[in-house]
Enzyme design. Sequence first.
Site, PDB file in Angstrom:
ATOM      1  N   ASP A   1       0.826  -1.204   0.000  1.00 22.91           N
ATOM      2  CA  ASP A   1       0.000   0.000   0.000  1.00 22.91           C
ATOM      3  C   ASP A   1       0.866   1.263   0.000  1.00 22.91           C
ATOM      4  O   ASP A   1       1.846   1.352   0.747  1.00 22.91           O
ATOM      5  CB  ASP A   1      -0.877  -0.030   1.269  1.00 22.91           C
ATOM      6  CG  ASP A   1      -1.988   0.988   1.253  1.00 22.91           C
ATOM      7  OD1 ASP A   1      -2.834   0.921   0.338  1.00 22.91           O
ATOM      8  OD2 ASP A   1      -2.011   1.857   2.143  1.00 22.91           O
TER       9      ASP A   1
ATOM     10  N   GLU B   1       2.034  -0.140  -4.877  1.00 22.87           N
ATOM     11  CA  GLU B   1       1.009   0.829  -5.272  1.00 22.87           C
ATOM     12  C   GLU B   1       1.659   2.198  -5.368  1.00 22.87           C
ATOM     13  O   GLU B   1       2.141   2.732  -4.351  1.00 22.87           O
ATOM     14  CB  GLU B   1      -0.137   0.877  -4.246  1.00 22.87           C
ATOM     15  CG  GLU B   1      -1.268   1.761  -4.750  1.00 22.87           C
ATOM     16  CD  GLU B   1      -2.153   2.366  -3.659  1.00 22.87           C
ATOM     17  OE1 GLU B   1      -3.246   2.816  -3.995  1.00 22.87           O
ATOM     18  OE2 GLU B   1      -1.728   2.409  -2.490  1.00 22.87           O
TER      19      GLU B   1
END
Length: 468
Positions: free
Chosen positions: A143, A206
């Site tokens: 993330d 990401e």
Amino acid sequence: MADFGYDVADYCGVDPIFGTLEDFDRLVSDAHARGLKIILDFVPNHTSDQHPWFQDSRQGCDAPKRNWYIWRDPAPDGGPPNNWMSHFGGSAWEFDPASGQYYYHAYLRQQPDLNWRNPNVRAAMMDVLRFWLERGVDGFRVDVIWHLMKDPSFRDNPPNPHYAPGQPAIARHLEIHSTDQPEVLDIIAEMRATLDAYGDKVLIGEIYLPVERLVAYYGAGLSGVHLPFNFQLISAVWNARNIAELIDAYEAALPEGAWPNWVLGNHDRPRVASRIGAAQARVAAVLLLTLRGTPTLYYGDELGMMDVPVPPEAVQDPWEKNEPGLGLGRDPVRTPMRWDTSPNAGFSDGRPWLPMGDGLERNVATETQDASSMLALYQRLLELRRAHPALALGDYEGVSAQGDLLAFWRRTPEESVLVVLNIGHEAASYQAPGHFRVLLSTHSSDLETGEDGTIDLRPDEGLILKPA
Ligand code: NOJ
């Protein structure tokens, strides 16, 4: 669950609302028995404010874990230490009256950012990776990996000259000091080395950055993430010339030996069928599965699901709650998967958090029976990709974008495949170099290709062709 799982209170457990570690182990072994891999979403930039590390950290300036998070004194006027904004609206700094300091949170105030300059944080998080690797996971999607390091002197971010009213607060500034610091690549190399010790595992980052910065995350000597998520198709202006240009620019920017990837949808952005319409979503499926590189597809997009309107009283997403009315809410793209025609489309016996929406005939059971469905198209595309090395591994060679047509070759020394996509809603003619056989069309009835190489594409048609 303040941000639906992106606020982790225990990195080595399973939230009881989802099950137990034993359930997880069974998921991994059952998936592996079916030839599927399990990739976990790893959230290292921030924890939950309920995490014991933060509970300790907020005890005061001398707390043992104070330096595990990012605490700063107020600005001289008593306000936040700098102008950094939260991605979910408002300042990214939360004042703690007890200690007189602020802590930094790039997302919700319930998601304090970890201090990755602290070697103890690094060591603890590498242990987390090992914990799941030991349980047999096949890799991680990390993330907001480009957020991990911040400017050590916490300079203000400069204003964004392109900011326009109606955009979220985070767009007011260019995040050049709060994100994408060069030292982040050292952390990523350490994550990568941690994975590599377990063999064939994948590390995905990401990253929302312009292409020239994005490709830096492959790392020196490809020591970084295997796949820095390439989100360009999600925000692309959907016309042939623009798509051709962005593919060419991306291919040209890739470092030597780097493996590309393309993402068509995710849980943060509107669904592809809502972005470009149902007919072009089929063309986009062909594009995604014929481009060079690993494709990433969001659940439900393979059914052609649309965003589901979520009435104000049903809103769950904290971003929508903090910055209402701007169309930022992510609930419409997160409605339940549709399996069959039973209540709640077979997703749950309970009441789903989000509405099921209309168009429930788009479900796995129904589409499995229909050779013209989106699901059938995706299945044929996946079969073709497996059967044709040119599609799986071949080079990419852009041909042209004429009008609404986008055409490119995929080639290995043994095989050439031509992809021609009509990105428009009008019929269009393509002049191919010779006679071709149709391997796949987005349209159900077969198309005749002329002996002279003329191919008349129907509106919104995508074709995969082989020299006859
Ligand atoms: C990116 C995730 O994709 C998004 O869903 C989440 O809200 C933020 N990171 C914060 O973790």
